[in-house]
Design a protein around this motif. Structure first.
Motif, short mmCIF file in Angstrom:
data_model
loop_
_atom_site.label_atom_id
_atom_site.label_comp_id
_atom_site.label_asym_id
_atom_site.label_seq_id
_atom_site.Cartn_x
_atom_site.Cartn_y
_atom_site.Cartn_z
N ILE A 223 47.92 36.24 10.84
CA ILE A 223 47.91 35.24 11.84
C ILE A 223 49.21 35.32 12.37
O ILE A 223 50.16 35.00 11.41
N ARG A 224 49.55 35.37 13.86
CA ARG A 224 50.83 36.08 13.79
C ARG A 224 50.89 34.91 14.88
O ARG A 224 51.24 35.34 16.45
N HIS A 225 52.34 33.90 14.56
CA HIS A 225 52.05 32.84 15.80
C HIS A 225 53.49 31.78 15.63
O HIS A 225 53.20 31.90 14.02
N GLN A 226 54.42 32.66 16.31
CA GLN A 226 55.91 31.36 15.21
C GLN A 226 55.83 29.79 14.89
O GLN A 226 56.72 29.95 14.15
N PHE A 227 55.07 29.24 15.68
CA PHE A 227 55.45 28.04 15.19
C PHE A 227 54.22 27.73 13.78
O PHE A 227 55.24 27.37 13.56
N LEU A 228 53.23 28.28 13.83
CA LEU A 228 52.46 28.30 12.44
C LEU A 228 52.91 29.28 11.68
O LEU A 228 52.72 28.49 10.79
N ASN A 229 53.05 30.35 11.98
CA ASN A 229 53.92 30.69 10.62
C ASN A 229 55.52 29.79 9.74
O ASN A 229 55.76 30.08 9.13
N GLY A 230 55.81 29.38 11.37
CA GLY A 230 57.18 28.32 10.12
C GLY A 230 56.63 26.85 9.96
O GLY A 230 57.24 26.81 8.69
N VAL A 231 55.52 26.55 10.05
CA VAL A 231 55.32 25.43 9.95
C VAL A 231 54.19 25.35 8.76
O VAL A 231 53.87 24.58 7.99
N MET A 232 52.98 25.96 8.90
CA MET A 232 51.46 26.21 8.31
C MET A 232 52.00 26.16 6.24
O MET A 232 51.68 25.91 5.08
N PRO A 233 52.68 27.19 6.32
CA PRO A 233 53.75 27.57 4.45
C PRO A 233 53.98 26.28 4.43
O PRO A 233 53.84 25.98 3.02
N VAL A 234 55.14 25.07 4.94
CA VAL A 234 55.55 23.86 4.69
C VAL A 234 54.31 23.39 4.54
O VAL A 234 54.20 22.80 3.15
#
Length: 384
Positions: A223-234
């Motif tokens: 998955i390459r999505h700026q918002f998801l890649n920033g939020v989902m790991p948190v």
């Protein structure tokens, strides 16, 4: 596959939680602050399912086939040398520290460890779940290795048969097995808690969580999505931390509540990278270094803790920190002197590798028969 340092960092988190759980550090009159830290094993299961499935699918995609021989050789090189080394080093210590009954149980257990059915052995022995079991059996922690090896025997066959005869339904099959295993675990969580804890059928869904993620990435890409890649790991790390701080699973593990850290782990693997905060932290040098030695550290920590627990009836937190430090030192030595050389196919080719492993396995099996009636008293007399 492309190296992902954040996964090694996640391994470090997993082994760190396991160490906290088994050390039983006490603060403010309580020794149960890390009662839920046993989820470190569940995190390991998700990682293992993901990596193994990724390796299998990559080989199938690039070569159009799959070599069971190469697969199991890689698994053997990864698991057996360090495991056998720890057993051999622990043996003379066990002779001097364990009582006759404990030594008999220890010698019985190493036979089951060699054949990766120690989870069945400890269940049959009626070992109770919990950190207090530390004082019972120095190799109790190998139950999780047994589960992983049993998974490695079963899962590639399921995956290959499905890929050959019903490729369109492979993902559906995975999800079906996932939910059946999860429902079985939840149904038995209070009915047969020890069986539920130690057996593959109740843990299969945790490994499949990683396998499903790997399959989806193989089909659709990471998955390459700026918002998801920033939020989902948190979100994923928060789920792990939330479970760790607020839950005391006790015998209710694994169960539906275990979905929280399992899904959290899957989210971190799916979305974390070197470009997000969680990925940067997990990919930091200290965590990656700890993650690299995590297997050896997992092997060493339990016998170290168990032996010192017997010689120090009332260990302090400072004593336990010393146990952890010693475990890390031994794990580092094992990683560089045992793990790395044996995983290098150019340094140790297949024939000498299997010959040496078979020889050591025969020695360990031979040692296990010293636990037969009468042998322990003979050993005690010799030592005296």
């Amino acid at each position: 596959m492309q190296y992902r340092p954040e996964i090694d960092g996640l391994r470090a988190v997993a082994v760190g939680l396991v160490l906290l759980y088994h050390a039983g550090f006490g603060f403010l009159g309580r020794n149960d602050w890390f009662a839920a830290a046993d989820i470190g094993v569940d995190i390991f299961f998700v990682i293992s399912g993901y990596l193994i499935t990724t390796i299998i699918l990559k080989e199938m995609r690039e070569t159009g086939a799959f070599s069971f021989r190469n697969f199991y050789e890689r698994r053997a090189r990864r698991i057996l040398p360090a495991l056998f080394f720890v057993i051999l080093v622990s043996f003379p210590v066990a002779l001097y520290i364990l009582s006759s009954s404990e030594l008999t149980a220890f010698l019985d257990s190493i036979l089951y460890i060699v054949f990766f059915i120690s989870n069945y052995f400890f269940y049959q022995q009626g070992v109770q779940i919990g950190a207090e079991s530390l004082s019972i059996e120095p190799f109790l922690h190998t139950w999780s290795l047994a589960i992983e090896e049993q998974f490695y025997l079963i899962f590639p066959v399921i995956l290959l048969l499905s890929a050959r005869y019903s490729p369109k339904f492979t993902l559906s099959l995975f999800f079906t097995l996932f939910f059946l295993s999860l429902l079985f675990a939840d149904f038995n969580t209070y009915r047969r808690s020890e069986f539920n804890y130690f057996m593959l059928i109740s843990r299969f869904w945790e490994l499949l969580a990683g396998a499903i993620l790997a399959f989806l990435e193989n089909e659709y890409g990471k998955i390459r999505h700026q918002f998801l890649n920033g939020v989902m790991p948190v979100v994923g790390m928060s789920m792990i931390l939330w479970f760790l701080l607020l839950f005391d699973p006790g015998p209710a593990h694994p169960s539906l509540t275990t979905l929280v850290p399992v899904v959290g782990t899957a989210l971190v693997i799916a979305f974390a990278s070197r470009e997000d905060l969680v990925g940067v932290i997990l990919g930091s040098r200290p965590l990656v270094a700890l993650g690299l030695i995590s297997y050896s550290l997992y092997l060493w920590h339990f016998p170290v803790f168990a032996y010192f627990d017997r010689t120090q009836p009332a260990p302090t937190n400072l004593d336990k920190i010393g146990w952890v430090v010693l475990s890390i030192i031994l794990a580092t030595l094992s990683y560089f002197l045992i793990e790395q050389p044996f995983r290098n196919r150019r340094l140790i080719t297949a024939k000498p590798f299997f010959l040496s492993i078979a020889t050591v396995a025969i020695v360990i099996v031979g040692l296990s028969f010293l636990g037969e009636p009468g042998k322990i008293s003979e050993l005690t007399a010799i030592l005296d």
